[in-house]
Design a protein around this motif. Structure first.
Motif, PDB file in Angstrom:
ATOM      1  N   THR A  53       5.032 -10.206  12.311  1.00  0.00           N
ATOM      2  CA  THR A  53       5.826 -10.535  13.503  1.00  0.00           C
ATOM      3  C   THR A  53       6.347  -9.290  14.205  1.00  0.00           C
ATOM      4  O   THR A  53       6.623  -9.318  15.409  1.00  0.00           O
ATOM      5  N   ASP A  54       6.499  -8.181  13.478  1.00  0.00           N
ATOM      6  CA  ASP A  54       7.047  -6.950  14.056  1.00  0.00           C
ATOM      7  C   ASP A  54       5.971  -5.887  14.184  1.00  0.00           C
ATOM      8  O   ASP A  54       5.020  -5.838  13.392  1.00  0.00           O
ATOM      9  N   ASP A  55       6.133  -5.012  15.159  1.00  0.00           N
ATOM     10  CA  ASP A  55       5.199  -3.900  15.356  1.00  0.00           C
ATOM     11  C   ASP A  55       5.615  -2.734  14.455  1.00  0.00           C
ATOM     12  O   ASP A  55       6.224  -1.752  14.905  1.00  0.00           O
ATOM     13  N   VAL A  56       5.305  -2.866  13.178  1.00  0.00           N
ATOM     14  CA  VAL A  56       5.630  -1.792  12.238  1.00  0.00           C
ATOM     15  C   VAL A  56       4.423  -0.871  12.097  1.00  0.00           C
ATOM     16  O   VAL A  56       3.294  -1.243  12.417  1.00  0.00           O
ATOM     17  N   ASP A  57       4.689   0.331  11.636  1.00  0.00           N
ATOM     18  CA  ASP A  57       3.635   1.326  11.488  1.00  0.00           C
ATOM     19  C   ASP A  57       2.882   1.057  10.193  1.00  0.00           C
ATOM     20  O   ASP A  57       3.404   1.286   9.103  1.00  0.00           O
ATOM     21  N   VAL A  58       1.654   0.551  10.316  1.00  0.00           N
ATOM     22  CA  VAL A  58       0.817   0.251   9.157  1.00  0.00           C
ATOM     23  C   VAL A  58      -0.546   0.904   9.365  1.00  0.00           C
ATOM     24  O   VAL A  58      -1.117   0.820  10.464  1.00  0.00           O
ATOM     25  N   SER A  59      -1.071   1.552   8.336  1.00  0.00           N
ATOM     26  CA  SER A  59      -2.384   2.186   8.448  1.00  0.00           C
ATOM     27  C   SER A  59      -3.138   2.038   7.136  1.00  0.00           C
ATOM     28  O   SER A  59      -2.606   1.537   6.134  1.00  0.00           O
ATOM     29  N   ARG A  60      -4.397   2.470   7.135  1.00  0.00           N
ATOM     30  CA  ARG A  60      -5.237   2.380   5.940  1.00  0.00           C
ATOM     31  C   ARG A  60      -4.564   3.094   4.773  1.00  0.00           C
ATOM     32  O   ARG A  60      -4.034   4.201   4.923  1.00  0.00           O
ATOM     33  N   GLY A  61      -4.594   2.453   3.609  1.00  0.00           N
ATOM     34  CA  GLY A  61      -3.982   3.028   2.415  1.00  0.00           C
ATOM     35  C   GLY A  61      -2.589   2.503   2.142  1.00  0.00           C
ATOM     36  O   GLY A  61      -2.075   2.664   1.036  1.00  0.00           O
ATOM     37  N   ASP A  62      -1.958   1.870   3.149  1.00  0.00           N
ATOM     38  CA  ASP A  62      -0.662   1.244   2.930  1.00  0.00           C
ATOM     39  C   ASP A  62      -0.844  -0.054   2.149  1.00  0.00           C
ATOM     40  O   ASP A  62      -1.963  -0.580   2.046  1.00  0.00           O
ATOM     41  N   MET A  63       0.258  -0.592   1.641  1.00  0.00           N
ATOM     42  CA  MET A  63       0.178  -1.838   0.890  1.00  0.00           C
ATOM     43  C   MET A  63       1.278  -2.791   1.330  1.00  0.00           C
ATOM     44  O   MET A  63       2.437  -2.398   1.473  1.00  0.00           O
ATOM     45  N   ILE A  64       0.906  -4.043   1.561  1.00  0.00           N
ATOM     46  CA  ILE A  64       1.860  -5.098   1.894  1.00  0.00           C
ATOM     47  C   ILE A  64       2.192  -5.855   0.615  1.00  0.00           C
ATOM     48  O   ILE A  64       1.295  -6.266  -0.125  1.00  0.00           O
ATOM     49  N   CYS A  65       3.488  -6.017   0.346  1.00  0.00           N
ATOM     50  CA  CYS A  65       3.928  -6.699  -0.865  1.00  0.00           C
ATOM     51  C   CYS A  65       5.214  -7.470  -0.567  1.00  0.00           C
ATOM     52  O   CYS A  65       5.702  -7.456   0.562  1.00  0.00           O
ATOM     53  N   ARG A  66       5.771  -8.125  -1.544  1.00  0.00           N
ATOM     54  CA  ARG A  66       7.045  -8.821  -1.385  1.00  0.00           C
ATOM     55  C   ARG A  66       8.194  -7.827  -1.476  1.00  0.00           C
ATOM     56  O   ARG A  66       8.093  -6.797  -2.153  1.00  0.00           O
ATOM     57  N   THR A  67       9.286  -8.151  -0.800  1.00  0.00           N
ATOM     58  CA  THR A  67      10.413  -7.217  -0.732  1.00  0.00           C
ATOM     59  C   THR A  67      11.068  -6.992  -2.095  1.00  0.00           C
ATOM     60  O   THR A  67      11.633  -5.935  -2.341  1.00  0.00           O
ATOM     61  N   LYS A  68      11.011  -7.978  -2.985  1.00  0.00           N
ATOM     62  CA  LYS A  68      11.663  -7.851  -4.286  1.00  0.00           C
ATOM     63  C   LYS A  68      10.657  -7.778  -5.436  1.00  0.00           C
ATOM     64  O   LYS A  68      11.021  -7.950  -6.598  1.00  0.00           O
ATOM     65  N   ASN A  69       9.406  -7.498  -5.092  1.00  0.00           N
ATOM     66  CA  ASN A  69       8.377  -7.392  -6.117  1.00  0.00           C
ATOM     67  C   ASN A  69       7.366  -6.347  -5.666  1.00  0.00           C
ATOM     68  O   ASN A  69       6.351  -6.656  -5.053  1.00  0.00           O
ATOM     69  N   MET A  70       7.682  -5.098  -5.962  1.00  0.00           N
ATOM     70  CA  MET A  70       6.892  -3.986  -5.441  1.00  0.00           C
ATOM     71  C   MET A  70       6.139  -3.270  -6.552  1.00  0.00           C
ATOM     72  O   MET A  70       6.607  -3.250  -7.706  1.00  0.00           O
ATOM     73  N   PRO A  71       4.992  -2.671  -6.235  1.00  0.00           N
ATOM     74  CA  PRO A  71       4.322  -1.822  -7.217  1.00  0.00           C
ATOM     75  C   PRO A  71       5.109  -0.530  -7.412  1.00  0.00           C
ATOM     76  O   PRO A  71       6.040  -0.229  -6.660  1.00  0.00           O
ATOM     77  N   THR A  72       4.736   0.221  -8.407  1.00  0.00           N
ATOM     78  CA  THR A  72       5.382   1.505  -8.673  1.00  0.00           C
ATOM     79  C   THR A  72       4.775   2.582  -7.782  1.00  0.00           C
ATOM     80  O   THR A  72       3.556   2.699  -7.683  1.00  0.00           O
ATOM     81  N   GLN A  73       5.644   3.358  -7.123  1.00  0.00           N
ATOM     82  CA  GLN A  73       5.167   4.517  -6.360  1.00  0.00           C
ATOM     83  C   GLN A  73       5.274   5.738  -7.261  1.00  0.00           C
ATOM     84  O   GLN A  73       6.354   6.056  -7.754  1.00  0.00           O
ATOM     85  N   THR A  74       4.166   6.383  -7.515  1.00  0.00           N
ATOM     86  CA  THR A  74       4.194   7.518  -8.434  1.00  0.00           C
ATOM     87  C   THR A  74       3.111   8.529  -8.089  1.00  0.00           C
ATOM     88  O   THR A  74       2.051   8.176  -7.566  1.00  0.00           O
TER      89      THR A  74
END
Length: 416
Positions: free
Chosen positions: A290-311
């Motif tokens: 719904t929003d024009d957020v900055d998204v590009s290849r390599g990004d990941m869409i997930c749930r706000t309270k269930n995220m993968p680990t960034q490492t």
């Protein structure tokens, strides 16, 4: 109909290619000219039977040596299910091919020769299937016709393999006595083995439950590309294409885009001209926000309270696939889902003996076809899960930057 991917494995001459040929033949997935060619070749070699292995051993060197070298993929269907078979080689020097073929499998099929019982190679393949977290395993005791369909021989192999499998992570195991050459217990139940009360191999393949194997807990949607049509009709359209790696996405879901941390809501999910009510693994779809957020290849869409680990520090089991060894200090490219970065090998912790499960803590490198635990440092954070939780976001490949060739495959142990 759903799709079952399964990989065959086992020692050389245990009959993997013959079994697949039998499955293709008895499921009527062979063209008449193919069968006629195989029958003619078998007759020219003086065989008094049809060599069904010729249906899958496609390389000239495979036919000459009577072994499988490359991974051969075959497709067939029955009224109940569609199948993709990965016929993987049995030789130890082709372990990397076996890992490649089994990495996406729902089921692993390990063959053993009833005359010889379990061998080092069949044990190794069971360990590899366990490491790759293949959720279902079938041990097919082949060539029962050569031991006069002896129940005692079968039960001895079952007892030996069950004891060995107790050390591995194998959630579902079935052992079936078969004769691939004669067709016993392959598609239809065998009258020669009335003592066996289980299903035929084909019946099990058609009915094994795989829907619950999908990762439906954690929403993971790696973005492959941004869709921005140039036509006037769709000039306001902005969608994010990719393959769902986990969970279920629905319009109205509140989501977060990583690594930016921006939040939005799923406006819609598109598949060609169709709008979907939901998307789940392994569907390839386009997600609109719904929003024009900055998204590009390599990004990941997930749930706000269930995220993968960034490492940037990755601890993984790596299968090395090239002749030059893997050593500490080596610089490589790493591809994880849709993100590519550079990495340096910090440490080789140990080399795993896949026959005995012994950890060689003194090893400081991995050679061709060897597997070991490796520490990597990546130039930019990866969005990872443990491989045991998600086989897509928990895996990666290593690439030689000079040649562009894949030199390793990794399974992440933890998210840190």
């Amino acid at each position: 109909m759903d799709l079952l991917r399964f990989a065959t494995a086992g020692s050389v001459d245990d009959g993997k290619s013959t079994l697949i040929g039998r499955l293709l033949l008895d499921s009527k997935s062979i063209f008449e000219d193919q069968l006629a060619s195989v029958e003619a070749t078998s007759a020219s070699k003086g065989y008094d039977y049809t060599d069904l292995a010729l249906l899958t051993d496609g390389l000239r060197s495979e036919r000459e040596q009577g072994i499988t070298i490359d991974v051969a993929y075959r497709y067939f269907a029955t009224p109940k299910r569609k199948f993709i078979i990965a016929d993987t080689p049995g030789h130890v020097q082709y372990t990397r091919n076996m890992v490649t073929g089994a990495s996406t499998a729902d089921l692993g099929l390990v063959l053993v020769d009833a005359r010889h019982g379990l061998t080092e190679q069949s044990r190794r393949h069971a360990v590899l299937l366990s490491l790759l977290r293949v959720p279902h395993l079938v041990l097919a005791v082949n060539k029962m016709d050569l031991v006069d369909y002896d129940q005692a021989v079968f039960e001895r192999i079952v007892a030996e393999f069950t004891a060995f499998a107790s050390k591995l992570n194998i959630p579902d195991l079935l052992v079936v006595p078969i004769s691939a050459l004669k067709g016993d217990n392959v598609v239809a139940r065998s009258e020669a083995m009335g003592w066996y009360e289980g299903p035929s191999l084909m019946h099990h393949l058609e009915h094994v439950h795989i829907a619950s194997d999908r990762e439906l807990r954690d929403v993971r949607f790696p973005v492959q590309c941004v869709i921005r049509p140039k036509s006037d009709e769709h000039h306001d359209y902005r969608g994010y294409a990719g393959q769902v790696a986990g969970g279920v996405l629905k319009p109205g879901d509140e989501v977060m885009v990583l690594p930016s941390g921006m939040t939005s809501t799923v406006a819609g999910i598109d598949l060609f001209d169709e709008q979907l009510a939901e998307a789940y693994a392994p569907m390839s779809v386009v997600v609109r926000l719904t929003d024009d957020v900055d998204v590009s290849r390599g990004d990941m869409i997930c749930r706000t309270k269930n995220m993968p680990t960034q490492t940037q520090d990755v601890d993984a089991m790596v299968c090395w696939m090239t002749t030059a060894p893997l050593r500490a200090g080596q610089k490589l490219a790493i591809k994880h889902t849709t993100r590519t970065a550079r990495t340096i090998v910090k440490d080789v912790q140990y080399r795993l003996d896949v026959n005995t499960l012994h950890r060689d803590l003194g090893a400081d490198q991995l050679g061709l076809n060897e597997i070991g635990r490796v520490q990597l440092r990546v130039t930019q954070p990866l969005l990872v899960d443990a491989y045991e939780r998600n086989r897509t976001t928990g895996s990666f490949i290593l690439i030689d930057e000079a040649t562009g060739g894949t030199v390793g495959a990794g399974m992440i142990n933890t998210g840190s």
